[in-house]
Design an enzyme around this catalytic site. Structure first.
Site, PDB file in Angstrom:
ATOM      1  N   GLY A   1     -45.605  49.533   1.614  1.00  0.00           N
ATOM      2  CA  GLY A   1     -44.644  49.915   2.656  1.00  0.00           C
ATOM      3  C   GLY A   1     -45.116  49.424   4.010  1.00  0.00           C
ATOM      4  O   GLY A   1     -45.987  48.557   4.098  1.00  0.00           O
ATOM      5  N   ASN A   2     -44.528  49.945   5.073  1.00  0.00           N
ATOM      6  CA  ASN A   2     -44.989  49.601   6.421  1.00  0.00           C
ATOM      7  C   ASN A   2     -44.753  50.794   7.343  1.00  0.00           C
ATOM      8  O   ASN A   2     -44.257  51.827   6.905  1.00  0.00           O
ATOM      9  CB  ASN A   2     -44.274  48.335   6.918  1.00  0.00           C
ATOM     10  CG  ASN A   2     -42.771  48.514   6.932  1.00  0.00           C
ATOM     11  OD1 ASN A   2     -42.241  49.341   7.670  1.00  0.00           O
ATOM     12  ND2 ASN A   2     -42.063  47.761   6.083  1.00  0.00           N
ATOM     13  N   HIS A   3     -45.125  50.621   8.624  1.00  0.00           N
ATOM     14  CA  HIS A   3     -45.136  51.778   9.543  1.00  0.00           C
ATOM     15  C   HIS A   3     -43.800  52.032  10.242  1.00  0.00           C
ATOM     16  O   HIS A   3     -43.741  52.847  11.152  1.00  0.00           O
ATOM     17  CB  HIS A   3     -46.222  51.581  10.603  1.00  0.00           C
ATOM     18  CG  HIS A   3     -47.598  51.546  10.028  1.00  0.00           C
ATOM     19  ND1 HIS A   3     -48.186  52.647   9.459  1.00  0.00           N
ATOM     20  CD2 HIS A   3     -48.486  50.531   9.906  1.00  0.00           C
ATOM     21  CE1 HIS A   3     -49.388  52.324   9.018  1.00  0.00           C
ATOM     22  NE2 HIS A   3     -49.596  51.050   9.277  1.00  0.00           N
TER      23      HIS A   3
ATOM     24  N   ALA B   1     -37.326  47.228   8.628  1.00  0.00           N
ATOM     25  CA  ALA B   1     -38.501  46.401   8.334  1.00  0.00           C
ATOM     26  C   ALA B   1     -38.579  46.307   6.809  1.00  0.00           C
ATOM     27  O   ALA B   1     -39.198  47.143   6.145  1.00  0.00           O
ATOM     28  CB  ALA B   1     -39.746  47.038   8.920  1.00  0.00           C
TER      29      ALA B   1
END
Ligand code: PMT
Length: 395
Positions: free
Chosen positions: A204-206, A272
Site C-alpha cells: 500500500g502507500n501513505h 495513489a
C-alpha cells in the site's frame, strides 16, 4: 465566503462540529460564537479546533482584558447562522435583548441571519414560539424549519435539528455559493489502494484520501453530483450529493470507474493507485520459513489512462502527479501519455509532504499550455483552487 455560526444551549449542539467541517471542506471561512450555557453541550475546544479560529463566548476575556468586538463580527460575516437556536434565543432576538455576545452580534449583523430552531415538541408548538418565528421572518431572518423525528426527551415529533448536510445545503442554497457545477456528474478517485500479498498483508502507500475528499466536497458544494471512489480510508463525507464507493485494490477501483465513467462529465483522479500487485496472492498467511522472500508483481491497469483513452468529446480528465525527480518533465509526460486535460503536480519541497498532511502545494498544467501554482494551503483551499481552474478547462 465567511460564515459565523452561533451555537446556543440545545442538545443538538453536538451536530455542529460536523457542520463546521463541511463548511471548512467547502473552502468557507468559519468563526463561531457560543452562548455561555452552550458550553455544557459541546466543548469550545472542539469548536475552535475544527473552525480553526478562537470561539467568542463573552463580551470580554477577563484574563487578557481583550474585548470580543461584536461590531467587528457583524461586519466580518457574510452570513450569521444560529444553530441550534433555542426558544430562549428566539425570544430575545425578537425583543432586541442584548445580554450576551451572540445577541449583540445579531443586532450588529450587516448581512443575512439564518436560524435553525431546535427544541422539544411541545415547546416548538407553543404559540409564543410560533409567533416569535413569524416576527423573525418578517424581520428578514431566514428560518430553516426543524425536522420531524426522535427528540432528546424521548418524544417523537417536530423540533429536531436537521442533519448537518441539510443545514449546509440550505445555507449554500441561500447564499448561492457558486453553483457553477450544477447538473454536472463528477467522478473523483481518492486514497490509496491495497494489493493483497496474503490474507493479512498488502502492498500500500501513505495516501489518506484527504485531497480526494476535499475535491469531492468542493464539487458537491458547487452543485455537482459526485461519485467518490475511494481506497481504504477512515474519512467519511456527509455530503448529500456525494455517493461514496469504497474499494480496496486497484482492480476494484478500475472496475468501479469503468462502471460509472459513461455517465460522467468529468473525472479527477487523485488516488495513489499501486502500480503493481502480487501476481499470485497467497490463500493462506505466508509463514516466515525462508530467510528471503520474493513476491512476483504484475502491472495494474492505469485507470486515468483508460478514462483518458475512452473519453468522449465532452468528457474531461484531470490527473495528479507525484514525482520525486524531474517533476515538471515527468508530469508533462503523464499529461500527454494519459490523455489528460490537466495534471496537478504535488510540489514537494524540503519539509513538505503531501501524503496524509492537511496541507498541500501544487502546480496545475493543462493541455492548452497554461499552468498555475497554488501556494501551500489547506487541502480544502487547494481543492477550491483546482476546481476553480477546472471551470476554465470546461469552457
Ligand atoms: O490522500 P492524501 O493523503 O491527501 O494525499 C494526496 C495525494 C498525494 C495522494 C494526491 O495529491 C496525489 O498526488 N495523488 C496521485 C498520486 C499518484 O499516484 O501519482 P502518480 O504520479 O503515480 O500517478 C499519476 C496519475 O495516474 C494519478 O492521477 C493517479 O491517480 C493515476 N493512476 C496511477 C496509476 C494507476 N494504476 N492508475 C491511475 O489512475
Amino acid at each position: 465566503m465567511r460564515i459565523l455560526i452561533g451555537i446556543t444551549a440545545g442538545i443538538a449542539a453536538y451536530k455542529i462540529p460536523l457542520l463546521i467541517r463541511m463548511f471548512i471542506n467547502a473552502g468557507v471561512e468559519v468563526r463561531c460564537i457560543m452562548t455561555s450555557d452552550a458550553k455544557d453541550f459541546v466543548s469550545p475546544l472542539v469548536i475552535s479546533t475544527l473552525s480553526k479560529n478562537p470561539v467568542g463566548i463573552a463580551f470580554w476575556n477577563k484574563e487578557t482584558g481583550e474585548w470580543n468586538n461584536h461590531v467587528e463580527y457583524g461586519e466580518w460575516a457574510d452570513v450569521l447562522l444560529i444553530a441550534p437556536c433555542t426558544a430562549n434565543t428566539l425570544s430575545k432576538m425578537v425583543s432586541g435583548a442584548c445580554d450576551n455576545l451572540l445577541l449583540a452580534v445579531y443586532l450588529s449583523m450587516r448581512n443575512k441571519t439564518i436560524v435553525s430552531p431546535a427544541m422539544d415538541l411541545e415547546m416548538y408548538q407553543h404559540p409564543t414560539v410560533k409567533r416569535n418565528i413569524s416576527v423573525l421572518i418578517a424581520d428578514g431572518v431566514h428560518v430553516i424549519p426543524p425536522d420531524h423525528g426522535e427528540l432528546a426527551s424521548g418524544l417523537s415529533g417536530e423540533g429536531r435539528l436537521p442533519e448537518p448536510a441539510f443545514i449546509f445545503e440550505e445555507v449554500v442554497k441561500y447564499l448561492s455559493l457558486g453553483q457553477d457545477f450544477l447538473n454536472t456528474q463528477v467522478l473523483v478517485t481518492a486514497g490509496p489502494t491495497y494489493e493483497a500479498i496474503d490474507p493479512v498483508r498488502f502492498i500500500g502507500n501513505h495516501a489518506s484520501g484527504k485531497m480526494g475528499f476535499a475535491l469531492a466536497e468542493n464539487f458537491a458544494a458547487r452543485g455537482a453530483s459526485v461519485t467518490l471512489i475511494t481506497g481504504p480510508t477512515v474519512l467519511r463525507t456527509e455530503h448529500k450529493r456525494v455517493q461514496t464507493i469504497h474499494v480496496t485494490s486497484a482492480a476494484e477501483m478500475f472496475e468501479a470507474v469503468q462502471r460509472h465513467w459513461l455517465d460522467m462529465d468529468l473525472g479527477v483522479f487523485s488516488a495513489a493507485v499501486a502500480d503493481y500487485r502480487p501476481i499470485h496472492p497467497a490463500e493462506e498467511k505466508i509463514k516466515k520459513t525462508n530467510e528471503a522472500l520474493s513476491i512476483e508483481l504484475i502491472k495494474n491497469p492505469d485507470i486515468l489512462a483508460w478514462a483518458g483513452k475512452h473519453k468522449t468529446a465532452t468528457q474531461r480528465t484531470i490527473g495528479f502527479a507525484l514525482e520525486t525527480n524531474n517533476a515538471v518533465e515527468n508530469a508533462m509526460e503523464k499529461l500527454s501519455r494519459k490523455h489528460a486535460d490537466a495534471i496537478v503536480l504535488n510540489v514537494i519541497e524540503e519539509n513538505e509532504k503531501c501524503f496524509n498532511s492537511d496541507t498541500n502545494k501544487v502546480r496545475i498544467f493543462d493541455v492548452n499550455g497554461l499552468s498555475l501554482e497554488l501556494p501551500t494551503a489547506s487541502k480544502a483551499k487547494i481543492a477550491q483552487g483546482i476546481v476553480d481552474y477546472i471551470t476554465r478547462i470546461r469552457l
